[in-house]
Design an enzyme around this catalytic site. Structure first.
Site, mmCIF file in Angstrom:
data_model
loop_
_atom_site.group_PDB
_atom_site.id
_atom_site.type_symbol
_atom_site.label_atom_id
_atom_site.label_comp_id
_atom_site.label_asym_id
_atom_site.label_seq_id
_atom_site.Cartn_x
_atom_site.Cartn_y
_atom_site.Cartn_z
ATOM 1 C CD GLU A 1 -2.828 -1.439 4.860
ATOM 2 O OE1 GLU A 1 -2.707 -2.479 5.530
ATOM 3 O OE2 GLU A 1 -2.504 -0.311 5.305
ATOM 4 C CD GLU A 2 -1.793 2.417 7.513
ATOM 5 O OE1 GLU A 2 -2.406 1.728 8.339
ATOM 6 O OE2 GLU A 2 -0.552 2.455 7.449
ATOM 7 C CG ASP B 1 2.808 -2.864 5.060
ATOM 8 O OD1 ASP B 1 3.290 -1.731 5.204
ATOM 9 O OD2 ASP B 1 1.663 -3.142 5.439
ATOM 10 C CG HIS C 1 -0.387 0.205 2.525
ATOM 11 N ND1 HIS C 1 -0.422 1.417 3.170
ATOM 12 C CD2 HIS C 1 0.228 -0.645 3.373
ATOM 13 C CE1 HIS C 1 0.138 1.304 4.357
ATOM 14 N NE2 HIS C 1 0.544 0.068 4.512
ATOM 15 C CG ASP D 1 2.659 0.656 7.965
ATOM 16 O OD1 ASP D 1 2.359 0.487 6.771
ATOM 17 O OD2 ASP D 1 1.887 0.391 8.905
#
Length: 566
Positions: A387-388, A416, A339, A349
């Site tokens: 994505e989060e 990731d 992502h 991240d």
């Protein structure tokens, strides 16, 4: 036919090492600096800029295709001009204490107007407060067993604001448990016992070490599903039917993350029932970690107030999909993805993973242009959006392309976080054991071993397997690729229709944790508390699910027989 049955690992071993040698660590560093230069929350202008940049990099590398794939999805954001706050007030309404809503800047240029205030996505706007002198309960990690322990101790959370430590389980499960137990709001904080193991003094936390400082707050989603909540099971394309927001299963109580410096102020004032064991005590000095619900006598005129202003809106989010056509099996897809969005700058991240994906794309492109080489199968590079918030971009794309992927996808490699400490960790399907170990034997070590495999072996016990007759490679590949699909339940797990794998899935009670045979554990949960009629109905569901599993196991055993047997 020769190409079809050939083993490229053996015939192109020199090429594998050439690919490794072509990786440029300066490129990795520069990629990471560009990706993490500014905050890039999903659906923001910077997020869109990075999507275009990644698409352009794929094209520059010589990919056969590189496209922006848009979806309009429901996202959640805090109010920039009206931040969420946790306050302590006296009986006259005077504010005694107010939480911070952004981390303390560590350098002069740390602040950025696009860096969002602390919030937990998809929790509603709300304004709740306790009675004077009571109504605050410390619930440890807010797990099922923590709330059960509180009931055992006759500590009632109904109507209270609860405060919980981050960790152990997914934050969405914490909110759901608090909501189901009757709490009117929940406050989350990261405790030093979990995030500052060397102490909370300035010299022991970031930027002097990697541990979390006292104003650090963990942003994150609380959505229990995956994908756009308005279009369950279907892609969020222009023509999609969308549910009404009020019909979506989102949290009903307000929630707010705070730093442990602010948590200390609140926790020190809680009296009532003492902590039942050391497991309930964190690392804040001078804090007893009492459970409440009463405040200590000298704070009997205080009320705790939780006020949030989060907003739900539909935003556009892009996936970036790039392909390199395979030479031998172009109808088989090997997917590499990560992502792109982050709650803030996202250096680890997800940008550590995206930085290497961009370098991998460059290397493959250079290899194709300089040698004419092409991979056996089609490579699909994926930069996922949103994505989060709940795996939204990837889920929508899979929902849009599910028929092709079920027939053609060989494997998916997700990157990731690409920096995770001294020991390599590769969670994956057990079917990928052999190719993963084989690759590790090729990659140079990063510490004192000749290869990653040697370094990994120093910390783990492994056993070698015997690379099959090359003539049967295609059939074995298909067995590996299709075996996982045997365990897909078309209707989903009991009570969880969007979760379809009957053997491996996330736990119903912790989205961060895996569950084996999750349908069984779901159906057995609290079965002893049901009345006779409900228990009989539940037992019948269990029998049916066991029947489904038995049939699947028989199918899997049959699938692994010699190829000519039906």
């Amino acid at each position: 036919m020769e190409k079809l049955v050939a083993d490229k690992w053996e015939s192109e071993e020199h090429l594998n090492h050439k690919i490794i040698d072509m990786i440029n660590t300066d490129n990795l560093r520069n990629n990471l600096m560009e990706l993490a230069k500014l905050p890039h929350l999903a659906g923001t202008e910077r997020d869109h800029q990075l999507a275009h940049m990644i698409r352009d990099r794929f094209l520059e590398a010589g990919f056969d295709t590189a496209d922006l794939v848009p979806y309009d999805v429901l996202l959640s954001r805090p109010n920039r001009t009206n931040p969420n706050l946790v306050t302590l007030e006296d009986v006259e309404g005077q504010i005694i204490f107010s939480s911070t809503y952004q981390e303390k800047p560590l350098h002069e240029d740390d602040s950025d107007p696009e860096f969002i205030h602390a919030f937990n996505a998809f929790t509603p706007a709300g304004d709740v407060r306790t009675e004077a002198g009571r109504g605050v309960v410390y619930v440890n990690y807010a797990r099922v067993e923590d709330f059960d322990k509180l009931e055992e101790l006759n500590v009632n959370v109904s109507g209270c604001i609860v405060i919980a430590r981050y960790g152990k389980i997914f934050r969405g499960n914490k909110v759901l448990q608090a909501q189901e137990r009757g709490a009117q709001g929940i406050i989350l904080f990261s405790d030093p016992r979990d995030v500052a193991l060397e102490g909370v003094e300035a010299q022991n936390v970031y930027p002097n070490t990697w541990w979390l400082p006292g104003s650090g707050m963990q942003r994150g989603t609380t959505y229990m599903g995956t994908g756009d909540s308005l279009t369950p099971g279907w892609p969020s394309t222009a023509q999609a039917y969308r549910l009404k927001v009020e019909d979506v299963q989102l949290p009903k109580i307000p929630c707010q993350p705070i730093g442990y410096d602010d948590a200390r102020v609140i926790l020190k004032k809680i009296g009532g029932t003492p902590a039942p064991s050391d497991d309930w005590k964190g690392g804040l000095t001078g804090v007893a970690y009492n459970l409440g619900p009463e405040l200590q006598d000298r704070y009997s005129n205080y009320t705790l107030r939780l006020k949030t202003h989060n907003v739900l809106q539909i935003h556009r989010s892009y996936n970036v999909i790039g392909t390199i056509k395979g030479e031998v099996e172009p109808d088989r897809y090997v997917l590499l993805g990560n992502h792109r969005d982050a709650w803030g700058y996202g250096a680890s991240d997800p940008s550590s993973g995206t930085a290497q994906m961009l370098e991998t794309a460059r290397v493959f492109g250079q290899l194709i242009s300089s040698t004419g080489w092409r991979p056996r199968r089609t490579l699909v590079f994926c930069s996922w959006g949103a994505e989060e918030y709940g795996l939204i971009g990837s889920t929508e794309w899979v929902e849009e392309n599910v028929n092709k992927l079920q027939e053609r996808a060989v494997m998916y490699l997700n990157t990731d976080n690409c920096a995770s400490g001294p020991a390599i960790l590769i969670p994956s399907s057990p079917l990928l054991w052999e190719p993963v170990t084989r690759i590790m034997k090729m990659v140079p070590g990063v510490r004192d071993g000749a290869t990653l495999y040697d370094e990994w072996m120093a910390n783990n016990v492994a056993q070698n397997r015997t690379s099959p007759n090359p003539v049967s490679i295609r059939a074995i590949n298909d067995q590996m690729m299709k075996l996982e699909q045997v365990f897909i339940l078309p209707a989903g797990l009991p009570g969880r229709p969007t979760v379809r794998h009957a053997v491996f899935a996330q736990s119903q009670f912790d989205n961060y944790a895996p569950a084996r045979f999750p349908g069984i554990s779901d159906l057995l949960y609290r079965i002893e508390e049901l009345d006779a009629a409900e228990r009989l109905e539940k037992e019948d569901e269990i029998r049916k699910h066991i029947s489904d599993l038995t049939i699947m196991m028989e199918r899997a055993a049959s699938f692994l027989q010699d190829f000519h047997l039906i």
